[in-house]
Design a protein around this motif. Sequence first.
Motif, PDB file in Angstrom:
ATOM      1  N   LEU A 156       3.517 -11.432   3.125  1.00  0.00           N
ATOM      2  CA  LEU A 156       4.499 -10.713   2.311  1.00  0.00           C
ATOM      3  C   LEU A 156       4.965  -9.432   2.990  1.00  0.00           C
ATOM      4  O   LEU A 156       6.061  -8.959   2.740  1.00  0.00           O
ATOM      5  CB  LEU A 156       3.913 -10.359   0.934  1.00  0.00           C
ATOM      6  CG  LEU A 156       3.640 -11.517  -0.006  1.00  0.00           C
ATOM      7  CD1 LEU A 156       2.969 -11.006  -1.270  1.00  0.00           C
ATOM      8  CD2 LEU A 156       4.907 -12.280  -0.326  1.00  0.00           C
ATOM      9  N   GLU A 157       4.119  -8.892   3.836  1.00  0.00           N
ATOM     10  CA  GLU A 157       4.446  -7.644   4.509  1.00  0.00           C
ATOM     11  C   GLU A 157       5.236  -7.858   5.796  1.00  0.00           C
ATOM     12  O   GLU A 157       5.549  -6.903   6.502  1.00  0.00           O
ATOM     13  CB  GLU A 157       3.168  -6.856   4.772  1.00  0.00           C
ATOM     14  CG  GLU A 157       2.490  -6.466   3.470  1.00  0.00           C
ATOM     15  CD  GLU A 157       1.242  -5.643   3.664  1.00  0.00           C
ATOM     16  OE1 GLU A 157       1.134  -4.950   4.680  1.00  0.00           O
ATOM     17  OE2 GLU A 157       0.374  -5.698   2.778  1.00  0.00           O
ATOM     18  N   GLN A 213       8.884 -13.834   4.710  1.00  0.00           N
ATOM     19  CA  GLN A 213       8.591 -13.217   3.425  1.00  0.00           C
ATOM     20  C   GLN A 213       9.006 -14.149   2.279  1.00  0.00           C
ATOM     21  O   GLN A 213       8.262 -14.339   1.317  1.00  0.00           O
ATOM     22  CB  GLN A 213       9.352 -11.898   3.345  1.00  0.00           C
ATOM     23  CG  GLN A 213       8.838 -10.923   2.343  1.00  0.00           C
ATOM     24  CD  GLN A 213       9.643  -9.651   2.419  1.00  0.00           C
ATOM     25  OE1 GLN A 213      10.855  -9.687   2.153  1.00  0.00           O
ATOM     26  NE2 GLN A 213       9.012  -8.555   2.771  1.00  0.00           N
ATOM     27  N   THR A 242      15.514  -7.153   0.413  1.00  0.00           N
ATOM     28  CA  THR A 242      14.090  -7.229   0.109  1.00  0.00           C
ATOM     29  C   THR A 242      13.844  -6.837  -1.335  1.00  0.00           C
ATOM     30  O   THR A 242      13.062  -7.488  -2.040  1.00  0.00           O
ATOM     31  CB  THR A 242      13.276  -6.331   1.070  1.00  0.00           C
ATOM     32  OG1 THR A 242      13.519  -6.768   2.412  1.00  0.00           O
ATOM     33  CG2 THR A 242      11.792  -6.403   0.782  1.00  0.00           C
TER      34      THR A 242
END
Length: 132
Positions: free
Chosen positions: A10-11, A18, A51
Motif C-alpha cells: 500500500l505504501e 497500490q 492517491t
Amino acid sequence: MGIAALIQLLESTQSHIQSQALNSLGKIDPGNSTAISTLVQLMESTKSEQTHLRIVRYLGEVAISDPKAIAALEQLLSSTEDEDICLEVAYQLGKINPGNSTAIATLVQLLESTEDEFKFENITEREFDGLI
C-alpha cells in the motif's frame, strides 16, 4: 500473498501496485484495522489527488463505522478545496457513517455553489442517496 505483504505494498509509490494491493485486501480481508490505519497515514501524508481518491473509495467500501477512517475523511474534507475530492469524500463518508453532519454540510455547500449542471445532477442523484 499474505495480508502483511499487501499492507506493505500500500505504501508503494507506483499507483498500479497500490491499486492491486487495495483490491486484493478488499477481497481477502475487508475492514482490516491495520490496513485502514496504514491507508489513513498514507492519505494524510500524500499530496496526490489520485492517491487520495483511491484511498477514499477503498475506505468507503471497507471502513464501515471505523472511527479513524471517519476522522481522517472529515479532516480531508476540511483541508482540501478540490470539489471532486470533496464530493467523493462526502459520499464515502456518508456510506461509512450515515447521517454524518460534515458530509451533509459539504454536499449542501457544493449544491449551493456549483454552476456545473452535470455536477449538480451527480450530487443530487448519487451523493444524497442514503446520507440523510
